[in-house]
Design a protein around this motif. Structure first.
Motif, mmCIF file in Angstrom:
data_model
loop_
_atom_site.group_PDB
_atom_site.id
_atom_site.type_symbol
_atom_site.label_atom_id
_atom_site.label_comp_id
_atom_site.label_asym_id
_atom_site.label_seq_id
_atom_site.Cartn_x
_atom_site.Cartn_y
_atom_site.Cartn_z
ATOM 1 N N TYR A 118 4.992 7.886 -7.363
ATOM 2 C CA TYR A 118 4.464 8.148 -6.026
ATOM 3 C C TYR A 118 3.843 6.883 -5.422
ATOM 4 N N PRO A 160 7.430 4.247 -4.710
ATOM 5 C CA PRO A 160 8.644 5.074 -4.711
ATOM 6 C C PRO A 160 9.947 4.290 -4.609
ATOM 7 N N HIS A 168 12.312 4.169 -9.923
ATOM 8 C CA HIS A 168 11.822 5.425 -9.364
ATOM 9 C C HIS A 168 12.683 5.980 -8.230
ATOM 10 N N ALA A 203 11.023 9.698 -7.817
ATOM 11 C CA ALA A 203 10.630 9.479 -6.418
ATOM 12 C C ALA A 203 11.792 9.678 -5.463
ATOM 13 N N THR A 244 11.443 9.094 -1.423
ATOM 14 C CA THR A 244 12.120 8.000 -0.726
ATOM 15 C C THR A 244 12.953 8.523 0.439
ATOM 16 N N GLY A 266 4.014 10.756 1.746
ATOM 17 C CA GLY A 266 3.765 9.844 0.640
ATOM 18 C C GLY A 266 2.308 9.565 0.392
#
Length: 284
Positions: A122, A125, A130, A135, A139, A239
């Motif tokens: 997180y 990301p 990730h 993520a 994303t 996010g």
């Protein structure tokens, strides 16, 4: 809305909690007991026959229903603490409970490697490790917001909702709104939820002024419930919070979940109606 039978009993739990802990002002000890009871109930729901049938290498933490229930425990705790605070609980008790909960959540994250991976994903990301893994949703959510810019690409013209962004109709609905309607659309949604929260607190404050303490705290509890759930969902989409499966109240796709949201608003409108009757000199 995720559940084995396609229903959302968690919504019933949250409405029940908001109503029951409305007695916190007069009976703070009962509210603490309710918090423990609801917490134990949700902990018991985390283990069912489907989980027990899996192999030893299965991580219960990654089952979507487990994630939803665990997150709901967090929402239940926040709603309960909010009503206890508004009900005038002793400051030492409140601080102790809040510190204990924060400590437990911190320990759970620190002691679990896969939970730490979620936090790191997180925080960064778009890293290669990730972006296509933990993520992935975040994303694509951020890409959707970026494509929307100020006024969006147009209603119905989203590309991310075409199976690029998972759960675009539930958990990440706000990202699709951001892509299609842009910053203006997202800001409108945020302001509408702020208005609901503000009105809920105004109704609750008016009820308490009319000596309807139970109704007032119930109204504020419903406001906290909708506000916290919306805040978590928006934070995940933007996010600002780790990715978890919690829907956007009143907007995300679902059957019983939307119904329970409407039940909460109906209770709120009833409290407002009784306030207006009493202010006009009537009786309820």
């Amino acid at each position: 809305m995720l559940d084995a039978g396609g229903e959302q009993p968690v919504g019933v739990l949250l409405v029940h909690l908001a109503v029951e802990i409305g007695e916190a002002h007069a009976h703070p000890r009962r509210a603490l007991d309710l918090l423990v009871i609801f917490g134990n109930r949700e902990a018991a729901l985390l283990i069912d026959r489907q989980f027990l049938r899996r192999g030893d290498d299965f991580r219960i933490d990654e089952d979507p229903r487990f994630l939803l229930r665990r997150l709901v425990v967090m929402v239940v705790a926040v709603v309960a603490l909010g009503i206890l605070f508004l009900g005038g609980i002793n400051g030492i008790w409140f601080g102790g409970i809040a510190a204990t909960l924060v400590g437990i959540f911190s320990m759970v994250i620190m002691l679990s490697p896969w939970r730490r991976e979620r936090i790191f994903a997180y925080l960064s990301p778009f890293d290669d490790d990730h972006a296509l893994g933990k993520a992935y949703q975040l994303t694509h959510s951020l890409i959707a917001f970026g494509r929307g810019e100020l006024f969006g690409v147009g209603l119905g013209a989203s590309v991310e909702k075409l199976h690029y962004l998972p759960e675009a109709h539930t958990d990440f609905l706000l990202a699709v709104i951001g892509e299609e309607l842009g910053f203006v659309g997202v800001l409108t949604v945020v302001l509408l939820f702020y208005w609901i929260l503000k009105r809920a607190f105004e109704i609750g404050r008016q009820a308490i002024a009319l000596d309807l303490t139970f109704a007032g705290l119930t109204a504020k509890g419903i406001g906290i419930w909708i506000g916290v759930q919306a805040f978590i969902n928006m934070g995940v989409n933007l996010g600002l919070l780790p990715t978890k499966g919690l829907t956007l109240p009143l907007m995300s796709y679902g059957g019983s979940g939307v119904l329970i949201n409407c039940v909460g608003l109906a209770i709120l409108l009833r409290i407002d109606y009784e306030n207006r009757v009493l202010m006009r000199g009537g009786r309820i």
